[in-house]
Design an enzyme around this catalytic site. Structure first.
Site, PDB file in Angstrom:
ATOM      1  N   LYS A 322       0.689  -1.019  -0.031  1.00  0.00           N
ATOM      2  CA  LYS A 322       0.208  -0.046   0.051  1.00  0.00           C
ATOM      3  C   LYS A 322       0.898   1.320  -0.018  1.00  0.00           C
ATOM      4  O   LYS A 322       0.751   2.254  -0.697  1.00  0.00           O
ATOM      5  CB  LYS A 322      -0.888  -0.008   1.195  1.00  0.00           C
ATOM      6  CG  LYS A 322      -1.841   1.156   1.253  1.00  0.00           C
ATOM      7  CD  LYS A 322      -3.199   0.755   2.085  1.00  0.00           C
ATOM      8  CE  LYS A 322      -3.096   0.535   3.540  1.00  0.00           C
ATOM      9  NZ  LYS A 322      -2.953   1.917   3.975  1.00  0.00           N
ATOM     10  N   SER A 468       7.200   8.836  12.591  1.00  0.00           N
ATOM     11  CA  SER A 468       6.103   8.735  11.491  1.00  0.00           C
ATOM     12  C   SER A 468       6.557   8.851  10.159  1.00  0.00           C
ATOM     13  O   SER A 468       7.173  10.032   9.595  1.00  0.00           O
ATOM     14  CB  SER A 468       5.081   9.803  11.615  1.00  0.00           C
ATOM     15  OG  SER A 468       4.127   9.885  10.700  1.00  0.00           O
ATOM     16  N   GLN A 470       4.641   8.957   7.495  1.00  0.00           N
ATOM     17  CA  GLN A 470       3.881   9.853   7.030  1.00  0.00           C
ATOM     18  C   GLN A 470       4.366  11.261   7.123  1.00  0.00           C
ATOM     19  O   GLN A 470       4.335  12.186   5.980  1.00  0.00           O
ATOM     20  CB  GLN A 470       2.470   9.550   7.392  1.00  0.00           C
ATOM     21  CG  GLN A 470       1.864   8.358   6.853  1.00  0.00           C
ATOM     22  CD  GLN A 470       0.776   8.030   7.380  1.00  0.00           C
ATOM     23  OE1 GLN A 470      -0.028   8.645   8.381  1.00  0.00           O
ATOM     24  NE2 GLN A 470      -0.168   6.910   7.038  1.00  0.00           N
ATOM     25  N   ASP A 616       2.020  -1.534  11.687  1.00  0.00           N
ATOM     26  CA  ASP A 616       0.787  -1.794  11.114  1.00  0.00           C
ATOM     27  C   ASP A 616       0.315  -3.246  11.412  1.00  0.00           C
ATOM     28  O   ASP A 616      -0.807  -3.819  11.185  1.00  0.00           O
ATOM     29  CB  ASP A 616       0.459  -1.676   9.575  1.00  0.00           C
ATOM     30  CG  ASP A 616       0.537  -0.097   9.190  1.00  0.00           C
ATOM     31  OD1 ASP A 616       0.150   0.735  10.242  1.00  0.00           O
ATOM     32  OD2 ASP A 616       0.936   0.326   8.106  1.00  0.00           O
TER      33      ASP A 616
HETATM   34  C1  S3P Z   1       2.517   4.575   6.122  1.00  0.00           C
HETATM   35  C2  S3P Z   1       2.938   5.091   7.624  1.00  0.00           C
HETATM   36  C3  S3P Z   1       2.496   4.503   8.796  1.00  0.00           C
HETATM   37  C4  S3P Z   1       1.663   3.363   8.552  1.00  0.00           C
HETATM   38  C5  S3P Z   1       0.580   3.553   7.447  1.00  0.00           C
HETATM   39  C6  S3P Z   1       1.315   4.020   6.117  1.00  0.00           C
HETATM   40  C7  S3P Z   1       3.113   5.203   5.144  1.00  0.00           C
HETATM   41  O1  S3P Z   1       1.666   5.658   9.532  1.00  0.00           O
HETATM   42  O2  S3P Z   1       0.908   3.221   9.870  1.00  0.00           O
HETATM   43  O3  S3P Z   1      -0.211   2.434   7.349  1.00  0.00           O
HETATM   44  O4  S3P Z   1       2.859   4.707   4.094  1.00  0.00           O
HETATM   45  O5  S3P Z   1       3.828   6.256   5.130  1.00  0.00           O
HETATM   46  P1  S3P Z   1       2.483   6.681  10.381  1.00  0.00           P
HETATM   47  O6  S3P Z   1       3.594   7.458   9.772  1.00  0.00           O
HETATM   48  O7  S3P Z   1       1.517   7.488  10.980  1.00  0.00           O
HETATM   49  O8  S3P Z   1       3.272   5.731  11.301  1.00  0.00           O
END
Ligand code: S3P
Length: 737
Positions: A322, A468, A470, A616
């Site tokens: 994903k 994080s 993200q 996750d």
């Molecule tokens: C993700 C980062 C994670 C993860 C999310 C996907 C990404 O979140 O939990 O399902 O693709 O960068 P966080 O950055 O909030 O930890």
């Protein structure tokens, strides 16, 4: 029951007028119905069939006795009909109509009626009909659930608008209001132009000398496209003339677009042809999606029933990663050239990102069996979206896009579903604001996120308080548009797909210790991307095979980026038997086949350093802990409380419902392994919790019934089919919504 209306008078007893009579009768909208039609035979038929209580011989008579008069005549008859009405219409009467163009009705009424009579007029346009015409085709339910647009004149007396609105509502319509001129422009494009084209297309073929031959081979496409050319010619003749100005400007626009397409085909400009077709298809899908949202038809709730299963066996490939799928669309869109992606995850989250870029004018082909082709528009080639971007359940879309959109020249807004509307966004908006972005959230710090474009971003050095990926990725994407260096320090390693993919696209990203940085302004060059299978999806099978005696599964092509393999490390610490085979690199990401065999698991204290690397996978790991001997303790994982759901609380509640001892803590959980019973649990719309409890069903003494599982489609479409192929026994039930 509409108390106000005694006698309803309907002038014109064709499809629409007749349906007004039938609907008014069925809903009790009035006490009595009187009709008039030019043709005496129709008047007779209306009496005989009971559509009306009585008819009058003249328009003047019906106007004299009606409390509400509905004009349902062809558009060009309005001036004459209004002129006749004016002779007898009582000052207190109401008048509405069903005409498809509104300015011409208002103009005719202003000419024919006195000020007092005009004060009772509320023009209306029911967006309902059929290509069939005449009283025989009339239906009592014609307006039910359809829009009726009122275009007030601004000259109506107090209460008139409310009374006419109430009348149409009683007939079952969804009543809305619009300015008459806006109505005419919008309807010219969405209704009048398509009718005109349908007539013109049929006529073009009918005029050919071998037309019989052509019609013989005209199958579905022709039939679908031209259905509306069977509509009443007089009615449409009148509409095209009554709405002449708007219809002409719609036709001019269409003719220029048609010529552009013609020229592109003529000069063999495949790119342009494809661009037009892809854009059109995407717009249509967007339109259908909007329609669905507007009609407020949320997906029906889905329940999983997981009841035991055989030892898990075989070779499986879970869908694409994903995180990497999201990033492939983002970087492919702002790169120069054509990015080709294989293994793209066709789940709702990644599709939300894909749609967002289509909404910003990027031509994206596919996805088709995981293949996507992105016609990159370059760093500064995105176009302003026409409406707020809707990203559904996807936290990755909204957070990463916040960074990317902060660097654009246009304003934008993003929103999502109920779960997303509760997720914290300040973690990205605050550092972005420090870079100079003008960005705001709702007061709660949650979506919607609104971004003012056109500002200048400057690079900053940001010490991330939470680990994080993200947040890191959002800042790096904003950094592409910022002046100077953007640097992020992470408190613990988090997934590094953004850094790897940015490098592959030609943007040098530095990492020194835990500090990651890039320089603004790099040009990204299109790439070929192979998306590995998602280890987060594989995790459910790693746990399932580990807890089910006699199991042995081979999961192929799984991404084993060291920033993602915490789940393997934790399961191995618990005694799992997992081996990596055929380790290789594909498109800059490490990949392997994972072999997992059943093993006796034991509870452990989970090392905090592994938490971000398995962030996750905890719902699945909690199920492993419930099946392990002894106690598993998780700490340092408060982040789990702000995922798609509060994963600590929701998992603790679900485990407790299955008789497992689970004690939630602010930053983690303590789980004592033991027997699992059947029972009801609620995933709270969290895809990974739904799948985790489906896995728990393997070892439960009775069926595990899991509510709210529709969101499994966000990350793992086809989960149930694949799990059942491996030996699990999961049934899906769709509840009536
Ligand atoms: C993700 C980062 C994670 C993860 C999310 C996907 C990404 O979140 O939990 O399902 O693709 O960068 P966080 O950055 O909030 O930890």
């Amino acid at each position: 029951m509409n108390e106000g209306i005694g006698t309803l008078g309907v002038i014109g007893l064709g499809l629409i007028g007749g349906s007004v009579c039938l609907a008014a009768r069925e809903t009790g909208a009035c006490a009595r119905i009187v009709g008039w039609n030019r043709n005496p035979a129709v008047r007779e038929e209306a009496c005989r069939t009971g559509a009306v209580d009585a008819v009058t011989a003249t328009i003047a008579e019906i106007a004299a006795e009606s409390d509400l008069l509905v004009l349902a005549v062809p558009m060009l008859s309005f001036p004459a009909v209004l002129g006749e009405i004016a002779t007898t219409l009582r000052p207190g009467s109401l008048v509405t109509d069903v005409g498809s163009a509104k300015l011409s009705v208002i103009t005719a009424a202003e000419e024919a009626l006195t000020g007092e009579q005009l004060a009772g007029l509320v023009p209306a346009h029911p967006i309902a009909g059929s290509e069939r015409s005449g009283l025989a085709a009339a239906r009592a339910d014609l307006f039910r659930g359809h829009k009726v647009i009122l275009t007030p004149t601004g000259k109506e007396r107090a209460g008139a608008l409310a009374q006419v609105r109430a009348f149409w509502k009683t007939l079952g319509a969804d009543v809305q209001e619009m300015d008459a001129d806006h109505h005419d422009d919008v309807l010219a494009m969405t209704s009048h132009l398509p009718h005109l084209l349908a007539y013109a297309l049929v006529d073009s073929l009918a005029g050919e000398k071998d037309s019989r031959e052509i019609f013989r081979y005209a199958a579905g496409g022709f039939r679908d496209f031209t259905r509306i050319a069977s509509s009443d010619p007089i009615m449409w003749h009148d509409i095209f003339r009554a709405n002449r100005v708007s219809v002409l400007s719609g036709m001019d626009l269409f003719l220029s677009r048609l010529r552009n397409l013609r020229d592109a085909i003529d000069r063999a400009d495949g790119e342009e042809v494809l661009r037009v077709l892809t854009r059109a298809r995407a717009s249509r899908e967007y339109f259908l999606q909007l329609l669905e949202e507007r009609e407020n038809r949320p997906a029906p709730p889905v329940t999983f029933v997981s009841a035991g299963g055989a030892p898990l066996q075989g070779t499986l490939r879970v869908p694409g990663d994903k995180s990497i799928s999201h990033r492939s669309i983002m970087l492919g869109s702002i790169a120069e050239g054509m990015t080709e992606v294989d293994g793209f995850l066709e789940g709702e989250d990644a599709l939300a990102t894909l749609q967002a870029f289509r909404d910003m004018g990027v031509v994206i082909e596919g996805p088709d069996q995981g293949r996507v082709r992105i016609h990159g528009v370059g760093l500064h080639g995105l176009q302003p979206p026409r409406a707020a971007l809707y990203v559904g359940n996807s936290g990755t879309s909204i957070r990463l896009l916040s960074g990317l959109l902060a660097g654009q020249s246009f304003d934008s807004e993003m929103s999502g579903d109920e779960s997303l509307a509760r997720r914290p966004m300040r973690r990205v908006t605050e550092p972005l604001a420090r870079m100079g972005a003008v960005i705001e959230t709702a007061e709660s710090g949650c979506p919607p996120v609104r971004i003012r474009g056109g500002g200048r971003l400057r690079g900053i050095h940001y010490d991330m308080p939470v680990a994080s990926a993200q947040v890191k990725s959002a800042l790096l994407l904003a950094g592409l548009y910022a002046q100077g260096e953007t640097a992020v320090t992470e408190p613990a390693p988090t997934r590094d797909h953004s850094e790897r993919m940015l490098r592959a696209f030609g943007c040098p990203v530095q990492r020194v210790g835990n500090r990651i940085s890039l320089q603004g302004g790099a040009t990204l060059r299109a790439q070929r991307i192979t998306v590995p299978a998602d280890i987060s999806s594989a995790a459910f099978f790693l746990v399932a095979a580990s807890i089910q005696p006699g199991s042995e599964l081979l999961l192929t092509g799984v991404g084993v980026n060291p920033t993602r393999t915490g789940v393997i490390d934790i399961l191995r610490l618990m005694g799992a038997d997992i081996t990596l085979e055929q380790e290789r690199e594909e498109g800059g990401e490490p990949v392997a086949d994972l072999r997992v065999r059943h093993a006796a698991l034991r509870g452990i204290p989970i090392p905090e350093a592994l938490v971000p690397l398995a962030i996750d996978e905890f719902p699945a790991l909690f199920v492993a802990a419930a099946c392990a001997e002894g106690e598993t303790v998780l700490t340092g994982a408060e982040e789990l409380r702000v995922k798609e759901s509060d994963r600590i609380q929701v998992m603790a509640d679900g485990l407790a419902a299955l008789g497992v001892e689970a004690e939630p803590r602010p930053d983690g959980i303590r789980i004592r392994g033991g027997a699992i019973s059947g029972g009801h649990v609620d995933s709270h719309g969290d895809h990974r919790i739904a799948m985790a409890f489906a896995v728990a069903g393997l070892r439960a003494s009775g069926p595990v019934i899991i509510a709210n599982c529709a969101n499994v489609a966000t990350s793992f479409p086809g989960f149930v089919a694949l799990a059942n192929r491996a030996g699990m026994k999961i049934r899906t039930e769709e509840a009536e919504s």
